[in-house]
Design an enzyme around this catalytic site. Structure first.
Site, mmCIF file in Angstrom:
data_model
loop_
_atom_site.group_PDB
_atom_site.id
_atom_site.type_symbol
_atom_site.label_atom_id
_atom_site.label_comp_id
_atom_site.label_asym_id
_atom_site.label_seq_id
_atom_site.Cartn_x
_atom_site.Cartn_y
_atom_site.Cartn_z
ATOM 1 N N HIS A 1 0.836 -1.217 0.000
ATOM 2 C CA HIS A 1 0.000 0.000 0.000
ATOM 3 C C HIS A 1 0.868 1.264 0.000
ATOM 4 C CE1 HIS A 1 -3.941 -1.998 0.867
ATOM 5 N NE2 HIS A 1 -3.152 -2.908 1.413
ATOM 6 N N ASN B 1 -10.264 -2.665 2.776
ATOM 7 C CA ASN B 1 -10.029 -2.654 1.337
ATOM 8 C C ASN B 1 -11.338 -2.397 0.601
ATOM 9 O OD1 ASN B 1 -7.268 -3.188 1.373
ATOM 10 N ND2 ASN B 1 -7.520 -5.394 1.212
ATOM 11 N N ARG C 1 -2.471 -9.493 11.778
ATOM 12 C CA ARG C 1 -2.394 -8.079 11.391
ATOM 13 C C ARG C 1 -2.140 -7.220 12.624
ATOM 14 N NH1 ARG C 1 -7.408 -6.025 8.098
ATOM 15 N NH2 ARG C 1 -5.969 -4.387 7.455
ATOM 16 N N TYR D 1 1.046 -4.391 11.950
ATOM 17 C CA TYR D 1 0.952 -2.951 11.664
ATOM 18 C C TYR D 1 1.768 -2.133 12.659
ATOM 19 C CZ TYR D 1 -2.548 -3.973 8.178
ATOM 20 O OH TYR D 1 -3.168 -4.458 7.063
#
Ligand code: HDD
Length: 735
Positions: A92, A165, A375, A379
């Site tokens: 991203h 998303n 996740r 992150y």
């Protein structure tokens, strides 16, 4: 000083300052400086500099002489420049964003105690970043790819990051596979080719080797992967979260954003061309809409499943490769988000914003979704490598509510905490943990039992049912696009192992799909289905059948093609009507200097000329008549290409008077019945009339199906985004 500080930014900022939405703006103001002509050039340590042009040298007026290392000004400039870049996001990397506000209008107290989702009087400031996944920071906006849709809510209880998303499912079920799926999709390791593309051997090799990716790659081959605009995409939290209410009851939830402007995509040929013609197409589109005051809006929806019903479905509701079909779990829309302010500075706001899925607020929880849990680790970790351990202190990331704790030090710490103790408990009872009544986050007391093993539950093993559901739910046009996408992608795979195995995999979804793609890309044409198709459909998965909002042409770009001798009356009428409907008329001529109308009096200065601006950059085309103008345009190859290409990309074309002949000449298709009769005529999205006069426009232009006026038909066509009948009839010229 005009132009030095973006005006659009200031306007909305001032309007918002008195509101809760303005809390983040006020907070950012502590770190924001306007550059003015009163400022004088200084070093970072505040000393005024006499020049920005010459390094200190040992020389004379006759001889320049060597540079002196002692020059602190020059050294500071070069050293600061050398270190301007930080690592781009590992995925991203390419994106842009904006500020806005969120408000819930249907509080869901029955599901959650989080005020951001229950208190209808609250306005919560947000920052949203949209992105592509695979390309690096300078790659094109219109690549075929999943789009990121990450929202940071600055709530009064702390920051909540919903990092989603534009596609509701994902390639993998377990976070441990993330490095593999991303390595396979990014440029190949030996030659760093291709950039921002899934059309290569490694991507498709991975897809074949992971049957769990089947559902997701169907979405990635659909039009969802080439959105017309970030403002016209849905957003999905993808993972399964939980909501906990004041009574301590828990529901599993999925979050959805649905755009006011409908869900629309580019056509593939257009996306490819825009990649070169305007690689910033999406970021400019968002900026332009906000600067023009057409603020994009999304409705916020939830799907909720009571904890007790977790196992009542034939799929695992914690599996991120599955949707929760709406006929089983309907979406309830409860709130709205509006983006209304462009950033002041890209780097400090868009590049430095750091999202963490682990950032949730009381009343919201995680689930045992194995992708989400991984996740939650990743992150936070990636922000440390990108921005350093004090990344939460950066202005764009810091919460608007109080922050106090015993975390200390680390690179670039700049909060100065005055206290003689930095631990808990301490003799002063300084900074004790909060109680639940004071709003502390209290984990849901979830029962956990089982063995320690590397496992996935049985329902995670079904990798095809929902891929078939998706395919079955597509309209014929959407199926056609998916076939074309596979044909393009697999044609770019040079290794026969890759494309022939993939073609066979398609037979697990649909026999006809596999056969058609196999014929186009090579590989053995399958002779029988891989598995039977269950035949079920879920129409809400189709973006064409998705129930839309009221038709609108707000913010749609409409080109008006002119040349000397254009019909000023038709031009003025169309320009005024488009502006009144909040569309963006863009005048395109043979040159950017003045173009004079047929009456010799009126004139217009085009926004762009035919070479500089292309049909791919607009949503529709209008051509006013005028004999001389049309004759000029008819001799201009680029102007003819404009019309032909817009037709090929299924755009609505409006023409009046002599311009009708121009359209006929450009598209040259007798089946498109074009005539400059007195009556309005519409054929495959080409709307024509002999004479457009202001009195034929009516008082207000209704954008509705079945409307009869010229402008009404033209507008309705634009509101439908593209003329799919033209494609179905095989009439789109290959441009
Ligand atoms: Fe991710 C960035 C969305 C799975 C690891 N991801 C990132 C961004 C979005 C998503 C929108 C950009 C945020 C921004 O604008 O700064 N990612 C998703 C979705 C996923 C997903 C919807 C599936 C449900 N991601 C996923 C997994 C992992 C990551 C399974 C790792 C185990 N994602 C990252 C990351 C990134 C990231 C490496 C790169 C930059 C960043 O986090 O801030 O940590």
């Amino acid at each position: 000083m005009a132009g030095l500080v973006p005006e659009s930014v200031q306007k909305v900022a001032h309007a918002a300052l008195g509101s809760r939405e303005g809390d983040k703006l006020k907070d950012l103001a502590h770190n924001t400086k306007d550059m003015t002509d009163k400022d004088r050039l200084t070093t970072d340590y505040g000393v005024k500099q006499s020049t920005a042009d010459d390094w200190l040298k040992a020389g004379s007026n006759d001889k320049t002489g060597p540079l002196l290392l002692e020059d602190p000004f020059a050294r500071e400039r070069i050293m600061r420049f050398d270190h301007e870049r930080i690592p781009e996001r590992v995925v991203h990397a390419r994106g842009a964003g904006a500020f806005g506000k969120f408000r819930v209008y249907d509080g869901i107290d029955e599901f959650t105690s989080a005020p951001v989702l229950t208190d209808t009087s609250r306005e919560t400031p947000v920052f949203v970043r949209f992105s592509t996944v695979l390309g690096s920071r300078g790659s094109m906006d219109t690549a075929r790819d999943v789009r990121g849709f990450a929202v940071k809510f600055y709530t009064e209880e702390g920051n909540w990051d919903l990092v989603g998303n534009d596609i509701p499912v994902f390639f993998i079920q377990d976070a441990i596979k993330f490095p593999d799926v991303i390595h396979a999709g990014k440029p190949e390791p030996h030659n760093e080719v291709p950039q921002a593309q899934s059309a290569h051997n490694n991507f498709w090799d991975f897809q074949f080797n992971h049957t769990e990716a089947t559902h997701m790659f169907m979405w990635a081959m659909s039009d969802r992967a080439i959105p017309r605009s970030w403002r016209m995409m849905q957003g999905f939290g993808v993972n399964t979260f939980t909501l906990i209410n004041a009574k301590g009851e828990r529901h599993f939830v999925k979050f959805t954003w649905t755009p006011e402007l409908g869900v629309h995509s580019l056509v593939w040929d257009e996306a490819l061309k825009l990649g070169g013609q305007d690689p910033d197409f999406h970021r400019k589109d968002l900026w332009e809409a906000i600067a023009n005051g057409v603020f994009p809006k999304w409705k916020f929806g939830i799907q909720a499943i009571p904890e007790a019903d977790e196992h009542k479905f034939d799929f695992d509701i914690l599996d991120a490769t599955k949707v929760w079909p709406e006929d089983l779990v309907p979406t309830r829309y409860i709130g709205e988000m509006e983006l209304n302010r462009n950033p002041d500075e890209f780097f400090t706001q868009v590049e430095q914003i750091a999202f963490c899925t682990s950032h949730i607020v009381p009343g919201i929880g995680f689930s045992d979704d194995p992708l989400l849990q991984g996740r939650n680790f990743s992150y936070f970790d990636t922000q440390i490598s990108r921005l350093g351990v004090n990344f939460e202190e950066l202005p764009i990331n810091r919460p608007t509510c109080p922050v106090m704790n015993f975390n200390r030090d680390g690179a670039l710490r700049h909060t100065i905490t005055r206290s003689t103790v930095n631990y808990w408990p301490n003799r002063f009872s300084a900074c004790p943990p909060a109680t639940a009544a004071e709003g502390a986050y209290v984990e849901y007391a979830q029962k956990v039992a089982g063995i320690k093993a590397r496992l996935r539950s049985t329902k995670f093993q079904d990798h095809f049912s929902q891929a078939q559901l998706f395919w079955n739910s597509m309209t014929p046009i959407e199926k056609h696009h998916i076939i074309a996408a596979f044909a393009f992608e697999l044609d770019h795979c040079e290794d026969p192992v890759v494309y022939s195995r993939m073609v066979n995999r398609l037979a697990d979804i649909d026999f006809a799909l596999a056969q058609t793609v196999a014929e186009r890309v090579g590989g053995d044409v399958p002779t029988e289905p891989g598995r039977p198709n269950h035949g079920r459909r879920a129409p809400a998965l189709s973006q064409i059948e998705f129930p839309g909002e009221a038709p609108t042409i707000k913010s749609r770009r409409v080109a008006i093609l002119v040349a000397d001798g254009y019909d000023a009356v038709a031009y003025d009428a169309a320009y005024a009507a488009l502006s009144a409907a909040m569309a963006v008329p863009l005048v395109i001529g043979p040159r950017r200097s003045k173009v004079v109308a047929a009456d010799g009096k009126a004139s217009v200065q085009p926004h762009h000329h035919f070479e500089g601006f292309r049909s791919t950059m607009v949503d529709a085309v209008f051509i006013p008549g005028g004999a001389k103008a049309v004759e000029t345009l008819g001799k201009n190859g680029r102007a003819l290409h404009w019309v032909r290409e817009a037709f090929g990309h299924l755009k609505v074309i409006g023409a009046t008077g002599e311009a009708v002949g121009l359209v006929e000449k450009a598209i040259g298709l007798p089946s498109v019945a074009v005539s400059a009769s007195g009556e309005v005529q519409e054929s495959y999205g080409v709307v024509t009339i002999k004479e457009l006069r202001p009195d034929s426009l009516g008082e207000a232009i209704a954008i509705a199906k079945g409307a009869t006026g010229f402008m009404e038909k033209f507008f309705y066509g634009i509101s439908q985004h593209r003329c799919w009948e033209r494609e179905l009839a095989g009439l789109n010229a290959q441009v």
